[in-house]
Design a protein around this motif. Sequence first.
Motif, short mmCIF file in Angstrom:
data_model
loop_
_atom_site.label_atom_id
_atom_site.label_comp_id
_atom_site.label_asym_id
_atom_site.label_seq_id
_atom_site.Cartn_x
_atom_site.Cartn_y
_atom_site.Cartn_z
N ASP A 35 0.87 -1.17 0.00
CA ASP A 35 0.00 0.00 0.00
C ASP A 35 0.91 1.22 0.00
OD1 ASP A 35 -1.56 2.23 0.76
OD2 ASP A 35 -2.95 0.96 1.89
N LEU A 36 1.00 1.89 -1.14
CA LEU A 36 1.91 3.01 -1.31
C LEU A 36 1.60 4.16 -0.36
CD1 LEU A 36 4.31 3.99 -2.97
CD2 LEU A 36 2.71 4.91 -4.63
N GLN A 37 0.31 4.45 -0.16
CA GLN A 37 -0.06 5.56 0.72
C GLN A 37 0.27 5.27 2.18
OE1 GLN A 37 -4.18 6.24 -0.29
NE2 GLN A 37 -3.62 7.89 -1.68
N ALA A 38 -0.02 4.05 2.62
CA ALA A 38 0.24 3.69 4.01
C ALA A 38 1.69 3.24 4.22
CB ALA A 38 -0.71 2.59 4.45
N GLU A 39 2.41 2.99 3.13
CA GLU A 39 3.78 2.46 3.18
C GLU A 39 3.83 1.20 4.03
OE1 GLU A 39 6.35 5.67 4.38
OE2 GLU A 39 6.10 6.69 2.46
N TYR A 40 2.96 0.24 3.66
CA TYR A 40 2.78 -0.96 4.47
C TYR A 40 2.47 -2.15 3.57
CZ TYR A 40 1.03 -3.91 8.24
OH TYR A 40 0.84 -4.93 9.14
N TRP A 41 3.03 -3.32 3.90
CA TRP A 41 2.71 -4.56 3.19
C TRP A 41 1.52 -5.21 3.86
CZ3 TRP A 41 4.79 -5.77 -1.34
CH2 TRP A 41 5.97 -5.13 -1.71
#
Length: 181
Positions: A137-143
């Motif tokens: 998730d690019l916005q959350a910077e999370y896998w």
Amino acid sequence: IIAVANEFQQAHPDDPSRDGRVQVYSYDTFKNVWNPRGKAIKFTNYKKFTNYKDGIGSSISLSSDGSFLAIAAIRCDIGVTIYRYNENGNVFQQIGQQIPTSIGINTDECFDDVALSSSGNVVVISDRDKIRVFEYDLQAEYWSEGLTMLNDADAIVSSRTRVSVSADAVTLVVAPKDKPA
């Protein structure tokens, strides 16, 4: 673009040349030579298992353009880490969180294989008892974890399972090493 892992090095505080490392190379067609792309990614964790080979790079995967790199290590306390290449700094930088094993850190060997989609935004991980799929998730910077295939008596998932994912991340191939076809 290729990635090369020197996985079976034993991290040692007195000898950095023995640290596990992964290096990415790009091919210069004019000079007919492979050049390092960014600095080598090294693992230097000396806190635990000082006599144990860390196995960083026991499985590696590149996105189709070589801008994303996934690295798994044998040791359970290391996990899987995904990096993105930064052209400006000529370095691979970790994106999102490190993805831990699904079976805890008190086991000697956890990760069997890792595969990235063509774009690098989907990673498939085989970690001894499960096949797990994560999307970045690019916005959350999370896998974020999505599909998980559990191991059971009739399942194809087993220890030492190899995985591959199609370019568009729609098709997943699972191949156990320890079960006959």
